[in-house]
Design a protein around this motif. Structure first.
Motif, short mmCIF file in Angstrom:
data_model
loop_
_atom_site.label_atom_id
_atom_site.label_comp_id
_atom_site.label_asym_id
_atom_site.label_seq_id
_atom_site.Cartn_x
_atom_site.Cartn_y
_atom_site.Cartn_z
N GLY A 7 9.14 37.52 32.84
CA GLY A 7 8.33 36.21 32.97
C GLY A 7 7.30 36.10 32.00
N MET A 8 6.58 37.26 31.57
CA MET A 8 5.63 37.29 30.84
C MET A 8 6.18 37.05 29.25
SD MET A 8 2.77 40.44 31.80
CE MET A 8 3.93 41.56 31.71
N GLN A 9 7.39 37.47 29.08
CA GLN A 9 8.00 37.44 27.82
C GLN A 9 8.36 35.75 27.52
OE1 GLN A 9 12.00 38.50 27.49
NE2 GLN A 9 11.83 39.75 25.65
N ALA A 10 8.75 35.24 28.55
CA ALA A 10 9.11 33.80 28.43
C ALA A 10 7.73 32.99 28.26
CB ALA A 10 9.70 33.33 29.67
N PHE A 11 6.57 33.40 29.06
CA PHE A 11 5.51 32.68 28.85
C PHE A 11 4.76 32.52 27.59
CE2 PHE A 11 0.74 33.36 29.00
CZ PHE A 11 0.40 32.19 29.17
N LEU A 12 4.83 33.90 27.01
CA LEU A 12 4.42 34.27 25.52
C LEU A 12 5.38 33.39 24.36
CD1 LEU A 12 2.60 35.81 23.65
CD2 LEU A 12 4.00 37.59 23.51
N ALA A 13 6.56 33.23 24.66
CA ALA A 13 7.42 32.79 23.87
C ALA A 13 7.00 31.09 23.71
CB ALA A 13 8.96 32.97 24.16
N ILE A 14 6.91 30.38 24.90
CA ILE A 14 6.37 29.13 24.85
C ILE A 14 5.20 28.70 24.36
CG2 ILE A 14 5.91 27.46 26.77
CD1 ILE A 14 7.98 28.66 28.54
N ALA A 15 4.43 29.73 24.64
CA ALA A 15 2.87 29.46 23.96
C ALA A 15 3.01 29.59 22.36
CB ALA A 15 2.04 30.53 24.72
N GLU A 16 3.66 30.68 21.95
CA GLU A 16 3.66 30.82 20.49
C GLU A 16 4.61 29.94 19.85
OE1 GLU A 16 4.38 35.05 20.15
OE2 GLU A 16 2.13 35.55 20.35
N GLN A 17 5.88 29.48 20.40
CA GLN A 17 6.80 28.67 19.99
C GLN A 17 6.61 27.31 19.92
OE1 GLN A 17 9.21 30.12 17.71
NE2 GLN A 17 7.96 32.33 18.22
N GLY A 18 5.75 26.87 21.07
CA GLY A 18 5.47 25.59 21.11
C GLY A 18 6.19 24.62 22.17
N GLY A 19 7.14 25.39 22.95
CA GLY A 19 7.62 24.59 24.12
C GLY A 19 8.87 25.28 24.66
N PHE A 20 9.39 24.62 25.69
CA PHE A 20 10.50 25.42 26.32
C PHE A 20 11.80 25.43 25.31
CE2 PHE A 20 8.02 24.69 29.92
CZ PHE A 20 8.30 25.51 30.93
N GLN A 21 12.25 24.32 24.63
CA GLN A 21 13.20 24.41 23.75
C GLN A 21 12.99 25.54 22.77
OE1 GLN A 21 14.12 20.63 22.27
NE2 GLN A 21 16.01 21.28 21.07
N GLN A 22 12.04 25.49 22.04
CA GLN A 22 11.89 26.53 20.75
C GLN A 22 11.72 27.91 21.53
OE1 GLN A 22 10.07 23.69 21.80
NE2 GLN A 22 8.95 22.84 20.05
N ALA A 23 11.17 28.11 22.72
CA ALA A 23 11.19 29.41 23.14
C ALA A 23 12.68 29.79 23.70
CB ALA A 23 10.46 29.37 24.52
N ALA A 24 13.49 28.96 24.17
CA ALA A 24 14.77 29.16 24.58
C ALA A 24 15.62 29.71 23.47
CB ALA A 24 15.35 28.05 25.32
N ALA A 25 15.15 28.97 22.46
CA ALA A 25 16.19 29.33 21.01
C ALA A 25 15.55 30.56 20.40
CB ALA A 25 15.87 28.16 19.98
#
Length: 301
Positions: A7-25
């Motif tokens: 969960g923390m990994q996903a949260f950080l990815a969303i915050a740093e990548q700018g959104g859910f789609q970018q974090a998923a990629a």
């Protein structure tokens, strides 16, 4: 408290990548999987971390407070992971074996010295434990093999006998029995003796071999380990009987063979059934067995 790393990994990815789609990629996941991780993290924390709209995602006050801590924790984890990975690449190869303390005390070091000359890149761990513990270590695969006594075991291990080790008398160097080349058990009937109550069962081995004659012996002291019993002998408290490989003649002590009857124990290598030793492990096994055999009297092999 269970830490939700994913969960923390996903949260950080969303915050740093700018959104859910970018974090998923970035994480090579589906958006659904990322959303599930965030929901699970928010549920476990009891707060909302992300404010979602149809156009963008922003951090809530709780999310902004958590972000620097998560970022620092993830960076620290990545650093630790890289450190461990580098250590695994550079760490020495390990071999491990079990050996009874009474066997390891004098004969294992020369074998390890020879092994080190053959394989300087390999580190060795010796488990100087009891019979039961050695069997458990071998069965679990923690030890490649064990050097122990041949005895029934509930672990279904292969037991390969390689020698018989006689028990010997240890007495003060100035004792009357030290003047003899060997000693009969009946010559000990008037002596104070020190029993060693080891997990290896040496006392039981002696009692079984002597039968009713054991009742004529004066076991006035008892120790749990050979080193303490030998100290009792040095201090003049009594004499003791030990497996011959567990003692060497030092200042103040004399070692004499015992007979009528000769009492021995069977030495064996323990291995898991179906297990195959690597080349270095096989070499180590052979060196240890060779050193132990070399320490036995000619009739004990």
């Amino acid at each position: 408290m269970q830490i939700d790393f994913l969960g923390m990994q996903a949260f950080l990815a969303i915050a740093e990548q700018g959104g859910f789609q970018q974090a998923a990629a970035h994480l090579n996941l589906s958006q659904t999987a990322v959303s599930h991780r965030i929901r699970k993290l928010e549920d476990s924390l009891g707060v909302t971390l992300l404010a979602r709209t149809t156009r963008d995602v922003t951090l809530t006050d709780a999310g902004r407070a958590l972000l620097p801590r998560v970022r620092a924790a993830m960076r620290e984890f990545e650093l630790s992971y890289d450190t461990l990975r580098q250590h695994s690449r550079n760490a020495p190869q390990w071999l491990a074996f079990g050996c009874l303390p009474t066997l390891a005390s004098h004969r294992v070091a020369p074998a390890l010295r020879r092994f080190g000359q053959m394989h300087p890149e390999i580190a060795v761990r010796v488990f100087d434990n009891s019979i039961q513990e050695i069997a458990e270590l071998v069965q679990a695969g923690t030890a490649d093999f064990g050097i122990s006594v041949a005895a029934p075991n509930r672990h279904g291990l292969n037991v390969e006998q390689f020698a018989q080790e006689p028990f010997v008398l240890v007495c003060p160097a100035g004792h009357r029995l030290a003047r003899l080349r060997s000693v009969r058990w009946d010559q000990l009937s008037d002596e104070v003796l020190v029993r060693i109550s080891l997990p290896a069962g040496n006392s039981a081995t002696i009692d079984d071999a002597l039968g009713e004659r054991r009742l004529r012996l004066r076991w006035l002291y008892e120790a749990q380990h050979t080193a303490l019993a030998l100290n009792f002998v040095r201090e003049g408290l009594g004499l003791t009987v030990v497996p011959c490989l567990s003692v060497t003649e030092t200042e103040g002590l004399a070692i004499r063979p015992l007979h009528e009857p000769a009492v021995t124990r069977k030495l064996a290598v323990l291995m898991r059934r179906g297990a195959t030793l690597s080349g270095p492990a096989q070499a180590l096994r052979e060196l240890v067995v060779e050193e132990l055999r070399a320490g036995l009297p000619a009739s004990g092999a």
